[in-house]
Every structure is written in C-alpha cells, then in structure tokens.
Motif scaffolding. Structure first.
Motif, short mmCIF file in Angstrom:
data_model
loop_
_atom_site.label_atom_id
_atom_site.label_comp_id
_atom_site.label_asym_id
_atom_site.label_seq_id
_atom_site.Cartn_x
_atom_site.Cartn_y
_atom_site.Cartn_z
N ARG A 94 43.05 13.81 21.30
CA ARG A 94 43.24 14.85 22.28
C ARG A 94 42.39 14.43 23.60
N ARG A 95 41.21 13.83 23.33
CA ARG A 95 40.24 13.69 24.39
C ARG A 95 40.14 12.03 25.15
N ARG A 96 41.13 11.34 24.30
CA ARG A 96 41.27 9.95 24.89
C ARG A 96 42.28 9.76 25.98
N LEU A 97 41.79 9.13 26.94
CA LEU A 97 42.90 8.65 28.16
C LEU A 97 43.70 7.48 27.43
N SER A 98 44.96 7.52 27.74
CA SER A 98 45.87 6.52 27.35
C SER A 98 45.29 5.17 27.95
N VAL A 137 32.71 11.70 31.40
CA VAL A 137 31.89 11.99 30.39
C VAL A 137 30.44 11.82 30.50
N LEU A 138 30.08 10.72 31.24
CA LEU A 138 28.83 10.41 31.28
C LEU A 138 28.03 11.69 32.24
N ALA A 139 28.81 12.37 33.24
CA ALA A 139 28.03 13.20 33.72
C ALA A 139 27.84 14.73 32.85
N THR A 140 28.57 14.75 31.96
CA THR A 140 28.47 15.91 30.73
C THR A 140 27.36 15.36 29.96
N LEU A 141 27.38 14.05 29.45
CA LEU A 141 26.28 13.87 28.56
C LEU A 141 24.95 14.32 29.41
N TYR A 148 34.24 15.67 27.00
CA TYR A 148 35.35 15.10 27.51
C TYR A 148 36.18 16.17 28.36
N PRO A 149 36.60 15.46 29.47
CA PRO A 149 37.27 16.41 30.31
C PRO A 149 38.85 16.64 30.12
N PRO A 150 39.43 17.61 30.70
CA PRO A 150 40.73 17.80 30.26
C PRO A 150 41.83 16.48 30.92
N LEU A 151 42.77 16.33 30.40
CA LEU A 151 43.70 15.19 30.85
C LEU A 151 45.01 15.69 31.37
N THR A 152 45.73 15.04 32.01
CA THR A 152 47.21 15.46 32.47
C THR A 152 47.83 15.25 31.15
N ASP A 153 48.97 15.43 31.46
CA ASP A 153 50.28 15.42 30.38
C ASP A 153 50.31 13.87 30.25
N GLY A 154 50.42 13.38 29.10
CA GLY A 154 50.35 11.99 28.87
C GLY A 154 49.29 11.27 28.86
N ALA A 155 48.08 11.95 29.08
CA ALA A 155 46.72 11.54 29.10
C ALA A 155 46.62 10.32 29.81
N SER A 156 47.45 10.36 30.85
CA SER A 156 47.45 9.14 32.08
C SER A 156 46.11 9.22 33.05
#
Length: 193
Positions: free
Chosen positions: A12-16, A31-35, A168-176
């Motif tokens: 769910r958190r992986r970019l395509s 991700v780095l900014a959130t860490l 991990y930030p939310p991703l758009t549909d399709g994780a693109s």
C-alpha cells in the motif's frame, strides 16, 4: 501480525515501479522528511528508537542524493536536448504536409528527405544519449527501492508497524505518484487511493 499483513501494508505504501525517476525522488523525499520529523518532533520516541530513525534518515538521504544525481541529468536532457530533436521532426513533418498540399513534387521529395534525416537523428540520439541516462535512473530507482525495503524491515524489528506506515505519504490511484491535493501546481494533485 502475519507476514501477509506486513506485505499488504508494504504494498500500500509503495510507489509503482513504473513511476518516473522524478516521482520516485519526490516519494523518497517525503519519506525522508517524515523520518526527520519523527526524530525532531515525536516526543514519544525512546532515545534508542530516535537514534535508529536518525541512522535510517542518514542512509535514506544518501539514497535520495544518488537518485537525484541520476534524475537531474536525465531531466535536463529531456527538457533541453530531446525537445530540440523532437522540434526538428515536427518542422520536417510540417514541411512535408505543406509540400504535399502545394503539389510541389521536388519540394515534397526534399521535405521527405529532411524528415528522414530528422527521424534518423532522433533515433540516434535516443540510442546514444537517452538510453544510458534512463538506465542510470532505473538503476538508482532499483537501489532506492531496495534500500527502503531494507529500512522498513530493520525499523519494523524496532518500532511499531504503525510508525513505519506513517513514514509513507498517500499515493494516487495506481500508486503512480504522491497525492498532494494542497498544491494545484503539483502534477500529483489528486486524491489518495
């Protein structure tokens, strides 16, 4: 939790993988900014966890820098060099259409020859210039994705899965791409999936 649920969370958190280098760079920077924000602003972290996150942020920053080092020359190439070749092809196509419309046989022949030359130059540029740059970006994307998967595995041994998920930030549909409804100038302006 079962391994399956961990794998589902990771998916769910992986970019395509098919997302561009620029979009991978944005994702990794989020991700780095959130860490870094957890290290600086999360008062509930024990010192050992804070240090673990700080170490992971340093490692991820190196991966982000490596990807940036491959993305920049590729983007510069696309936006400067490649567009010039594509412009040349469009002009040649225009000249062919104009010559055909005018019914000028000799001019049409010359225009088709120029179009052939432009297409040959474009194909040569794609092979000799674009392909190596794109391969460099692809290799850095693979290294980044592997580094992030290893980071997740290390962190999940030390901190909660929910904390790892929060990176991990939310991703758009399709994780693109990263979803960013707050910025209409961002090409990722879209709702999360």
């Amino acid at each position: 939790m079962s391994a399956g649920s961990g794998a589902e969370r990771a998916a769910r958190r992986r970019l395509s993988r098919g997302a561009s280098g620029l979009r991978h760079l944005r994702w990794a920077r989020e991700v780095l900014a959130t860490l870094e924000a957890h290290v600086e602003h999360n008062p509930s972290l024990a010192d050992a966890y804070r240090e673990a996150l700080r170490g992971e942020a340093g490692a991820l920053a190196a991966s982000v820098q490596a990807l940036s080092g491959a993305v920049k020359p590729y983007r510069d190439f696309l936006e400067r060099t490649r567009v010039r070749y594509r412009g040349r092809v469009r002009v040649a196509e225009h000249l062919v259409r104009e010559a055909d419309a005018d019914g000028a046989g000799g001019a049409a022949e010359a225009a088709r020859e120029r179009l052939g030359e432009a297409l040959t130059a474009l194909a040569g540029m794609e092979e000799t210039q674009r392909r190596p740059l794109k391969e460099a970006v692809s290799a850095e994307i693979d290294r980044l994705r592997e580094a992030m998967a290893q980071m997740d595995a290390r962190l999940e041994e030390r901190v909660s899965a929910a904390l790892v998920e929060s990176l991990y930030p939310p991703l758009t549909d399709g994780a693109s791409r990263v979803a960013d409804d707050g910025d209409p100038d961002d090409d990722a302006t879209a709702s999360p999936r």
